[in-house]
Motif scaffolding. Structure first.
Motif, PDB file in Angstrom:
ATOM      1  N   THR A 120      -8.784  -4.693  -6.370  1.00  0.00           N
ATOM      2  CA  THR A 120      -8.004  -5.623  -7.189  1.00  0.00           C
ATOM      3  C   THR A 120      -8.782  -6.917  -7.434  1.00  0.00           C
ATOM      4  O   THR A 120      -8.864  -7.413  -8.566  1.00  0.00           O
ATOM      5  CB  THR A 120      -6.651  -5.920  -6.494  1.00  0.00           C
ATOM      6  N   ASP A 143      -2.124   0.354 -10.056  1.00  0.00           N
ATOM      7  CA  ASP A 143      -1.664   0.536  -8.682  1.00  0.00           C
ATOM      8  C   ASP A 143      -0.166   0.274  -8.714  1.00  0.00           C
ATOM      9  O   ASP A 143       0.285  -0.866  -8.656  1.00  0.00           O
ATOM     10  CB  ASP A 143      -2.360  -0.434  -7.723  1.00  0.00           C
ATOM     11  N   ARG A 146       2.900  -0.163  -4.850  1.00  0.00           N
ATOM     12  CA  ARG A 146       3.711  -1.216  -4.235  1.00  0.00           C
ATOM     13  C   ARG A 146       3.797  -2.396  -5.196  1.00  0.00           C
ATOM     14  O   ARG A 146       2.862  -2.680  -5.946  1.00  0.00           O
ATOM     15  CB  ARG A 146       3.108  -1.655  -2.905  1.00  0.00           C
TER      16      ARG A 146
END
Ligand SMILES: Nc1nc2c(ncn2[C@@H]2O[C@H](COP(=O)(O)OP(=O)(O)OP(=O)(O)O)[C@@H](O)[C@H]2O)c(=O)[nH]1
Ligand SMILES: [Mg+2]
Length: 309
Positions: A120, A143, A146
């Protein structure tokens, strides 16, 4: 520009460099004939920097042979001889950045790798670099595992000033990528940078998910994904290599980003990557800030590693 890069690279390699020279410095400072222990020290220093045992032994054997053949005549020539071999190894796996073909817009780059390696952060740093270079960039939050992952990328996107495409938690990552590419086309953007969830190559369902992301990208833009960057954490040293070998085979990896070089004395792993994976290191991460990503250059790297202190 180059001066800043060199200064940052030296800072990033500080631990590796210091430890390397601590081991080998005495041999490098010698004059006169090369003695066996000089090369033994080089070998030990390479192994300690996580260059990998077989590669370190091979390099030492090559140096010994060069002494025997007279190519290395004295101890002063040891450092340049090692430099030449290390640069040669790193250059042998380099390949030119693929040219941008017409009709292949936007360029799609995927960041892949196991958990916590710096995907990230690297997506954000790359976005900053491309944005600074005048390219139009879109970040894609693929992603979807979460909620925190999207928030993390949103923070960077706001900070850097580039748009982020995201969907809700649990969304299909391939749908996010589809969406991002559609928006990029509508804006005539240059790049889509895709952050993906950390995954192990052993988790078949997650690897399949990655495969679907690749398929969708390929369907939407010719030649996509143009770059699949495997993000490896330098602090895990040679452990990363085996992971990467398996990962690379299924994910179609085109290059490596080595992060956290600033936090380890194991920078020799870059050499082990070239040897073991045959993949070029494209970028190195030398800190947590958005400007702490440097293009990898074999000569700069080897010079920063071997520089006299
Ligand atoms: N010192 C240092 N820290 C880094 C570097 N790159 C990333 N980090 C830190 O490493 C941690 C993990 O980074 P992330 O970018 O969240 O890693 P990730 O691969 O996206 O993690 P997951 O999404 O959980 O798989 C963060 O604290 C980053 O600030 C680097 O080059 N140097
Ligand atoms: Mg992440």
């Amino acid at each position: 520009m180059t001066r800043t890069i060199l200064a940052k690279l030296k800072r990033g390699l500080f631990m590796t460099h210091t430890e390397f020279l601590e081991k080998v410095g005495e041999a490098f400072r010698r004059t006169g004939p090369v003695e066996e222990w000089h090369i033994d020290r080089v070998e030990e220093a390479l192994i300690a920097a996580d260059t990998g045992v077989s590669l370190s032994l091979r390099l030492a054997a090559e140096l010994k042979e060069a002494v025997r053949s007279g190519e290395i005549e004295n101890a002063e020539q040891l450092r340049p001889a090692l430099r030449q071999r290390l640069v040669g190894l790193l250059k042998s796996v380099e390949h030119p950045f693929p040219a941008e073909a017409p009709g292949e817009r936007p360029r799609v780059t995927l960041l892949v790798g196991v958990n916590g390696t710096g995907k990230t952060t690297t997506a954000a740093k790359l976005a900053k670099r491309y944005h600074d270079a005048g390219r139009t960039v879109l970040l894609a939050a693929a992603d979807t595992f979460r909620a925190a992952a999207v928030e993390q990328l949103q923070y960077w996107a706001d900070r850097i000033g580039v748009p982020l495409v995201h969907q809700g938690e649990g969304a299909d990552p391939a749908a996010v990528v589809f969406d991002a590419i559609a928006r990029a086309k509508a804006r005539n953007a240059d790049d889509v940078l895709v952050d993906t969830a950390g995954r192990l190559h052993t988790r078949a369902n997650l690897m399949k998910e990655l495969e679907k992301v690749r398929r969708v990208a390929a369907r939407e833009v010719a030649g996509a994904p143009h770059d699949v960057l495997l993000v490896l954490d330098a602090t895990t040293g040679s452990n990363g290599i085996e992971q990467a070998q398996r990962f690379g085979a299924t994910a179609g990896v085109t290059g490596v980003v080595l992060t956290k070089l600033d936090g380890t004395a194991k920078g020799g792993v870059i050499l082990a990557i070239a040897e073991g994976l045959g993949l070029p290191v494209r970028w190195v991460g030398v800190g947590e800030g958005e400007d702490d990503l440097l293009p990898f250059d074999p000569e700069e790297f080897v010079d920063a590693l071997l520089a006299a202190s």
